[in-house]
Design a protein around this motif. Structure first.
Motif, PDB file in Angstrom:
ATOM      1  N   THR A  75      -1.742   7.762  -3.068  1.00 52.85           N
ATOM      2  CA  THR A  75      -0.962   8.905  -3.523  1.00 52.85           C
ATOM      3  C   THR A  75       0.449   8.859  -2.933  1.00 52.85           C
ATOM      4  O   THR A  75       0.754   8.012  -2.087  1.00 52.85           O
ATOM      5  N   THR A  76       1.284   9.780  -3.371  1.00 57.20           N
ATOM      6  CA  THR A  76       2.635   9.864  -2.815  1.00 57.20           C
ATOM      7  C   THR A  76       2.585  10.076  -1.309  1.00 57.20           C
ATOM      8  O   THR A  76       3.316   9.421  -0.556  1.00 57.20           O
ATOM      9  N   ALA A  77       1.724  10.982  -0.863  1.00 56.22           N
ATOM     10  CA  ALA A  77       1.612  11.264   0.569  1.00 56.22           C
ATOM     11  C   ALA A  77       1.106  10.053   1.338  1.00 56.22           C
ATOM     12  O   ALA A  77       1.610   9.722   2.422  1.00 56.22           O
ATOM     13  N   GLU A  78       0.110   9.370   0.777  1.00 57.54           N
ATOM     14  CA  GLU A  78      -0.430   8.183   1.447  1.00 57.54           C
ATOM     15  C   GLU A  78       0.618   7.072   1.492  1.00 57.54           C
ATOM     16  O   GLU A  78       0.741   6.354   2.493  1.00 57.54           O
ATOM     17  N   THR A  80       3.882   7.495   1.485  1.00 56.15           N
ATOM     18  CA  THR A  80       4.904   7.893   2.451  1.00 56.15           C
ATOM     19  C   THR A  80       4.444   7.587   3.871  1.00 56.15           C
ATOM     20  O   THR A  80       5.222   7.094   4.701  1.00 56.15           O
ATOM     21  N   ARG A  81       3.173   7.868   4.151  1.00 59.94           N
ATOM     22  CA  ARG A  81       2.637   7.550   5.475  1.00 59.94           C
ATOM     23  C   ARG A  81       2.647   6.038   5.722  1.00 59.94           C
ATOM     24  O   ARG A  81       3.002   5.574   6.823  1.00 59.94           O
ATOM     25  N   ASP A 106       6.572   8.904  -9.312  1.00 60.60           N
ATOM     26  CA  ASP A 106       6.982   9.283  -7.963  1.00 60.60           C
ATOM     27  C   ASP A 106       7.703   8.143  -7.245  1.00 60.60           C
ATOM     28  O   ASP A 106       7.872   8.171  -6.023  1.00 60.60           O
ATOM     29  N   ASP A 109      10.497   9.254  -5.067  1.00 59.44           N
ATOM     30  CA  ASP A 109      10.055   9.869  -3.821  1.00 59.44           C
ATOM     31  C   ASP A 109       9.694   8.804  -2.788  1.00 59.44           C
ATOM     32  O   ASP A 109      10.004   8.938  -1.597  1.00 59.44           O
TER      33      ASP A 109
END
Length: 379
Positions: A75-78, A80-81, A106, A109
């Motif tokens: 995902t976007t959050a994963e 980014t991490r 994304d 992002d």
């Protein structure tokens, strides 16, 4: 605008089917070298397969790309991490690859997150139709600094047939024009295969004419779709040697920077020709300066290396990069076996570890594509 050094083209090779290439490849330029406290090079290049989905259907695809985005992608959050964790062993060049990464809405992002972490962000795309002026502008604002495209033939008919979609060469040319307008550089990647080995100089001249910032040559590792006969049938070691000698002889007058990938014996060949080695350290960077993350989070030494050493959903990328046993082994040329282990060039070449795994069943065994006499010992 044909560039310099036209001269003789590469040696002729018998026609056949099309083997494989890492989509997008390795965009040019390397951050400064550095060593990790526990040994090995800091991360210089990370290729992240942001999606397995693709609009093309190339017969050589490493990713076994599919038309629709499958479930389970990071995902976007994963993502980014992941980019933040990668910065702890870098920062480096992050290749947002695929599949076709432009299918992710994304991507901007992710580019912002990577740029904020200190990375240089690049995109490995192949569908020029998706690279509109608006998308170029938004990705440029997000921090994307370069693109790569795969071009395997000098004419539209063969290139379109290879991608199984008409109009792709024309779309790529139009996208190159839009990138020029925006002041964004792009490189061209070419897989060396029987169908185009005799036409490499035509492709080089085309890359110069199109204004590419670099031209990268890839050599077959039989993984993904390329593992299915007859696509996996590689050029012979002597044929590869001839092509690499041609590349070494023309590199300094090619009209644009050149790089060879998945043929680390290029360093040995250049040394034998009295030419400067432009690659710092051992040529095969798998697990030692280079890493790959799949769309599902699996970490591998490179995209062709069909063995996961961990998953970023279970363990931080920087910990995997520093500690994975496979990575530790790849960083020690004295652990190589067969001819590669006995070769005097093991510290500047080392052979292709992914090809050794794919063909010989062990990533420490000899590279079957090498024609150097010492490399044949123990085979």
């Amino acid at each position: 605008m044909s560039g310099h050094g036209e001269g003789k083209g590469p040696p002729a090779v018998r026609p056949g089917k099309h083997p494989g290439e890492h989509p997008g490849g390795h965009p040019g330029g390397h951050p400064a070298d550095g060593q990790l406290p526990g040994g090995g090079r800091r991360l210089q290049l990370l290729a992240w397969e942001t999606t397995q989905a693709c609009t093309l259907a190339c017969p050589h695809c490493r990713a076994n790309a599919c038309p629709e985005r499958p479930s389970g992608e990071l995902t976007t959050a994963e993502g980014t991490r992941l980019l933040g964790e990668a910065a702890r062993v870098g920062p480096g060049i992050i290749i947002l690859s695929g599949g076709e990464p432009l299918l992710r809405d994304d991507l901007e992002d992710l580019a912002v997150a990577g740029t904020g972490a200190g990375h240089t962000m690049v995109v490995a795309t192949n569908d020029g139709l998706l690279l509109t002026r608006e998308r170029i502008a938004s990705l440029q604002q997000a921090g994307v600094r370069r693109y790569s495209f795969s071009i395997h033939f000098p004419d539209a008919a063969e290139q379109d047939a290879f991608t199984a979609r008409s109009g792709m060469m024309a779309a790529a040319r139009e996208a190159f024009g839009r990138l020029h307008e925006a002041g964004v550089g792009f490189q061209i990647n070419t897989t060396v295969m029987r169908g185009n080995a005799g036409r490499l100089d035509e492709i080089r001249r085309l890359a110069v004419e199109l204004g590419a910032a670099a031209w990268h040559l890839f050599f077959v590792v039989p993984t993904g779709r390329a593992a299915a006969p007859p696509r996996s049938a590689p050029l012979s070691a002597p044929e590869i040697e001839e092509i690499l000698r041609w590349a070494a002889g023309i590199e300094e007058r090619a009209g644009l920077p050149m790089k060879v990938t998945c043929a680390p014996q290029y360093a040995r060949i250049k040394a034998g020709m009295g030419l400067r080695n432009t690659q710092r350290g051992r040529s095969c960077m798998a697990g030692d300066g280079f890493a790959f993350v799949s769309s599902q989070g699996e970490v591998k030494p490179c995209g062709y290396f069909d063995l996961a050493v961990g998953n970023v959903r279970q363990k931080a990328f920087d910990e995997i990069y520093r500690e994975a046993e496979v990575f530790q082994a790849l960083r020690d040329p004295d652990r190589l076996e067969d001819g590669c282990g006995a070769c005097a060039f093991r510290k500047v070449c080392g052979g292709c570890r992914a090809r050794a795994l794919a063909v010989n069943g062990s990533y420490l065994k000899g590279d079957p594509n090498c024609n150097y006499p010492a490399s044949q010992k123990g085979k």
